[in-house]
Design a protein around this motif. Structure first.
Motif, PDB file in Angstrom:
ATOM      1  N   ASP A  29       0.969  -1.260  -0.031  1.00 13.79           N
ATOM      2  CA  ASP A  29      -0.122   0.106  -0.063  1.00 13.79           C
ATOM      3  C   ASP A  29       0.950   1.228  -0.014  1.00 13.79           C
ATOM      4  OD1 ASP A  29      -2.373  -1.570   0.124  1.00 13.79           O
ATOM      5  OD2 ASP A  29      -2.535  -1.304   2.247  1.00 13.79           O
ATOM      6  N   VAL A  30       1.913   1.333   0.647  1.00 12.78           N
ATOM      7  CA  VAL A  30       2.763   2.325   0.697  1.00 12.78           C
ATOM      8  C   VAL A  30       3.426   2.590  -0.542  1.00 12.78           C
ATOM      9  CG1 VAL A  30       5.075   3.235   1.620  1.00 12.78           C
ATOM     10  CG2 VAL A  30       3.447   2.120   3.272  1.00 12.78           C
ATOM     11  N   LEU A  31       3.826   1.331  -1.285  1.00 14.07           N
ATOM     12  CA  LEU A  31       4.328   1.574  -2.532  1.00 14.07           C
ATOM     13  C   LEU A  31       3.421   1.948  -3.591  1.00 14.07           C
ATOM     14  CD1 LEU A  31       6.658  -1.572  -2.879  1.00 14.07           C
ATOM     15  CD2 LEU A  31       7.348   0.965  -2.417  1.00 14.07           C
TER      16      LEU A  31
ATOM     17  N   PHE B 183       8.926   3.369   5.872  1.00 13.07           N
ATOM     18  CA  PHE B 183       9.380   1.966   6.128  1.00 13.07           C
ATOM     19  C   PHE B 183       9.960   1.458   7.544  1.00 13.07           C
ATOM     20  CE2 PHE B 183       9.074   1.543   1.425  1.00 13.07           C
ATOM     21  CZ  PHE B 183       7.744   0.415   1.447  1.00 13.07           C
ATOM     22  N   ARG B 184      10.860   2.574   7.923  1.00 13.13           N
ATOM     23  CA  ARG B 184      11.475   2.548   9.282  1.00 13.13           C
ATOM     24  C   ARG B 184      10.372   2.391  10.476  1.00 13.13           C
ATOM     25  NH1 ARG B 184      16.835   6.431   8.755  1.00 13.13           N
ATOM     26  NH2 ARG B 184      18.109   5.071   7.507  1.00 13.13           N
ATOM     27  N   ARG B 185       9.492   3.077  10.174  1.00 10.90           N
ATOM     28  CA  ARG B 185       8.280   3.373  11.341  1.00 10.90           C
ATOM     29  C   ARG B 185       7.026   2.707  10.880  1.00 10.90           C
ATOM     30  NH1 ARG B 185      11.301   8.260  10.496  1.00 10.90           N
ATOM     31  NH2 ARG B 185      12.113   9.029  12.557  1.00 10.90           N
TER      32      ARG B 185
ATOM     33  N   LEU C 294       1.487   9.277   5.358  1.00 13.24           N
ATOM     34  CA  LEU C 294       2.729   9.591   4.467  1.00 13.24           C
ATOM     35  C   LEU C 294       2.880  10.862   4.410  1.00 13.24           C
ATOM     36  CD1 LEU C 294       1.930   6.429   2.138  1.00 13.24           C
ATOM     37  CD2 LEU C 294       3.939   6.808   3.752  1.00 13.24           C
ATOM     38  N   PHE C 295       1.817  11.658   3.898  1.00 11.54           N
ATOM     39  CA  PHE C 295       1.799  13.143   3.851  1.00 11.54           C
ATOM     40  C   PHE C 295       2.340  13.856   5.195  1.00 11.54           C
ATOM     41  CE2 PHE C 295      -1.569  13.267   0.131  1.00 11.54           C
ATOM     42  CZ  PHE C 295      -0.548  12.900  -0.515  1.00 11.54           C
TER      43      PHE C 295
END
Length: 111
Positions: free
Chosen positions: A7-9, A41-43, A57-58
């Motif tokens: 989903d992040v990607l 990705f770290r968090r 993400l924003f």
């Protein structure tokens, strides 16, 4: 967790679209997107299920932008020292000591 990574990607185009107006330069926008993805990705474990991933993400992107802006706001290019020379001023300590010396000498004069 792998679904969240996907989903992040999938959100990268939206992140990129949000980064370009902030950064104003394409290379800076790409750096900002990369910094956002690295931080996300770290968090990833701190993301709360059920909340809006894109907003999360924003927020990371805005924080990365402000951190970068603060760093660059404090740095001034000055390869030949000309900028620093224009900003420098002579200390006022010498005139202060001269005034004290004058007052000391003046106090020793006869009325």
């Amino acid at each position: 967790m792998s679904e969240l990574r996907a989903d992040v990607l999938a959100a990268v185009p939206s992140i990129r679209a949000f980064a370009f107006p902030l950064a104003r330069h394409p290379e800076d926008a790409y750096d900002l997107v990369q910094a956002t993805l690295v931080r996300a990705f770290r968090r990833l474990s701190s993301f709360e299920e059920g909340t809006d991933l894109q907003s999360w993400l924003f927020t990371i992107l805005q924080n990365a932008f402000h951190s970068t802006y603060r760093k660059h706001g404090c740095v001034v290019e000055n390869p030949d020292g000309a900028y620093a020379a224009r900003l420098s001023c002579h200390g006022e300590q010498e005139s202060h000591f001269q005034c004290k010396e004058f007052l000391r000498a003046f106090a020793t004069l006869d009325p």
